[in-house]
Design a protein around this motif. Structure first.
Motif, PDB file in Angstrom:
ATOM      1  N   GLU A 300       0.859  -1.169   0.090  1.00 56.88           N
ATOM      2  CA  GLU A 300       0.115  -0.244   0.075  1.00 56.88           C
ATOM      3  C   GLU A 300       0.691   1.356  -0.051  1.00 56.88           C
ATOM      4  O   GLU A 300       0.426   2.251  -0.516  1.00 56.88           O
ATOM      5  CB  GLU A 300      -0.747   0.057   1.327  1.00 56.88           C
ATOM      6  N   TYR A 303       1.601   1.656  -3.809  1.00 57.11           N
ATOM      7  CA  TYR A 303       0.679   1.306  -4.703  1.00 57.11           C
ATOM      8  C   TYR A 303       0.279   2.375  -5.707  1.00 57.11           C
ATOM      9  O   TYR A 303       0.145   2.069  -6.721  1.00 57.11           O
ATOM     10  CB  TYR A 303      -0.577   0.751  -3.871  1.00 57.11           C
ATOM     11  N   CYS A 307       0.359   2.048  -9.518  1.00 57.49           N
ATOM     12  CA  CYS A 307      -0.601   1.989 -10.343  1.00 57.49           C
ATOM     13  C   CYS A 307      -0.414   2.922 -11.755  1.00 57.49           C
ATOM     14  O   CYS A 307      -0.629   2.779 -12.737  1.00 57.49           O
ATOM     15  CB  CYS A 307      -1.934   2.207  -9.700  1.00 57.49           C
ATOM     16  N   PRO A 397      -3.871  -3.852  -3.532  1.00 56.13           N
ATOM     17  CA  PRO A 397      -2.880  -3.292  -2.564  1.00 56.13           C
ATOM     18  C   PRO A 397      -2.892  -4.445  -1.346  1.00 56.13           C
ATOM     19  O   PRO A 397      -3.955  -5.155  -1.164  1.00 56.13           O
ATOM     20  CB  PRO A 397      -3.429  -2.061  -1.903  1.00 56.13           C
TER      21      PRO A 397
END
Length: 483
Positions: A300, A303, A307, A397
């Motif tokens: 996370e 993340y 992305c 995540p």
């Protein structure tokens, strides 16, 4: 049909006892270009009599080929490798027409097929036996490895040269004979390999090729008492069916089946570098790669950056024809419909569509689908549980190491996995915890001639490539002598 009506395949056909032939009843089936949806040629539909002829040829070819010295077999395989490399352009262009893949990928695959023949040209000279000390001075024990016999080999369409090459080269190196059935969607690349074997001087009957009805061919070959070994690259469902046929005759089996490879990207990894490498691997061959990273679990903390970078790579790729594209089409209309359904299902369950998700507006013909990235994909989405084989990447995540490993190992697949981490301890623990046959650490290129290729769980059994690959075509024999 007459031979001259076979279009792209008019020089080929069924290859039995050293000759290219039409089917006995002259039946043929069409092959399509997935980039244009146009027929590019026809291949014979083998009859049961054709299959019996191929089996008889393989029986006689085995008797000839296994008697060749390892050095003679090695020389023939090395000549085949040289011929494949010399014919790279023609084979690659044929492959590109059949599959729609970019020419650069087709050329790379042709070279990889040649590498298999070169590698096994050397391995045939290194089939080492064993000496075992007897319990008494008058006892001698040795173990020798002998060819298992006639091989029935079945290949898939996504790598129509490399996959047959793994089977042909290893089987021939071991001294076996082969009846191979290439994928109906893309048979020409395998035919070109068989022609190279012929021209290289492989013994008559040691290689045979049949095309036509997959169900009929697999049953007929595997149920024959002449066949002692089965090799398949295909789906899990096809693997189950062929295992059932093989079990009745207690055949030796190796299978490389489906995969759904997890990619774990940990907090200490470079999110941009990891996303770039993984995205390019994911969209290679339009996502139709059994070891493609296809489930992406990202810490996370990195993340959002991952992305953004992953979606950026996807947007930069140009779908199109083999001559001027970064990504070709899917193999057929079923794949196109499957891609759409996976995207629709994920979005309906709460996933975010970052890019793609449809057919490119500029490509109204062919089975093209945009490189697609989905974020925040829930665990119950179909794409997280079914082998996708489409250019759609699901990202999710995670916060804890244990959670990432649990999600990665939750499926019955076990072919490949990927770990991105700059911490030696994290990378090592993750690689060892993943339940799969192959793991790449900060690396996405797993397949090469010198390394074993294969999976565990429902992804198959046995290995292709490397020094282990030849053993799937050999059987050990103990010889105990009392002096």
């Amino acid at each position: 049909m007459k031979r001259e009506q076979f279009g792209l395949y008019q020089e080929y056909g069924l290859y039995i006892d050293g000759e290219w032939l039409a089917a006995r009843d002259l039946a043929a089936r069409e092959v399509f270009d997935p980039a244009t949806e146009e027929i590019i040629g026809f291949v014979p539909v083998a009859t049961p009599a054709d299959l019996d002829a191929a089996l008889a040829s393989a029986r006689d070819g085995l008797a000839r080929w296994r008697q060749e010295s390892p050095w003679a077999r090695s020389a023939a395989l090395r000549r085949a490798a040289d011929l494949i490399r010399a014919r790279e352009d023609a084979i690659a262009r044929l492959m590109a027409r059949e599959t729609g893949k970019p020419l650069a990928e087709a050329r790379g695959e042709t070279q990889a097929a040649a590498d298999q023949f070169e590698w096994y040209a050397e391995e045939t000279k290194r089939i080492y036996g064993q000496t075992i000390e007897g319990r008494t001075p008058d006892v001698r024990m040795t173990v020798r490895f002998e060819p298992v016999g006639v091989v029935a080999a079945f290949s898939a369409w996504n790598f129509p040269a490399l996959l047959p090459a793994r089977k042909l080269a290893a089987a021939l190196a071991a001294g076996c004979s082969v009846v191979i059935k290439p994928a109906s969607e893309a048979p020409g690349s395998c035919m070109a390999l068989v022609q190279a074997c012929h021209d290289a001087g492989v013994a008559r009957g040691a290689v045979n090729l049949v095309t036509g009805d997959s169900g009929l061919i697999s049953r007929h070959l595997i149920e024959s008492p002449l066949v002692r070994k089965v090799s398949l690259t295909g789906s899990v469902d096809v693997g189950r069916r062929l295992l059932g046929h093989a079990a009745a005759g207690i055949k030796k089996v190796s299978m490389e089946l489906g995969g759904h490879a997890p990619a774990l990207v940990f907090e200490d990894a470079d999110p941009i570098a990891a996303a770039t490498a993984l995205a390019r691997a994911k969209f290679r061959n339009c996502g139709q790669v059994c070891i493609s990273p296809s489930r992406f679990f990202v810490h996370e903390a990195i993340y959002p950056a991952f992305c953004d970078a992953f979606a950026g790579v996807a947007r930069s790729l140009r779908p199109g024809s083999a001559a001027d594209s970064d990504m070709g089409p899917l193999a057929n209309a079923r794949g196109l419909a499957h891609a759409r359904s996976l995207v629709d299902d994920a979005v309906a369950r709460g996933a975010r569509l970052l890019t793609g998700g449809r057919r490119p507006a500029t490509l109204p013909r062919g089975y093209f689908f945009e490189p697609t990235v989905l974020a925040d994909v829930p665990a119950d989405a179909a794409i997280m549980n079914e082998e996708p084989f489409v250019p759609v990447a699901p990202l999710a995540p995670f916060s804890r190491f244990e959670d990432a490993i649990a999600r990665a190992n939750a499926l019955p697949f076990g072919l490949a996995g990927y770990v991105f981490s700059n911490a030696l301890g994290t990378a090592t623990r993750a690689a060892e915890a993943l339940e799969c046959g192959m793991v790449g650490i900060n690396e996405v290129l797993l397949a090469c001639a010198e390394a074993p290729f294969g999976g565990i769980k429902e992804s198959g059994m046995g290995r292709e490539g490397g020094s282990l690959g030849i053993h799937d075509y050999l059987q050990p024999k103990l010889i105990r002598t009392r002096i």
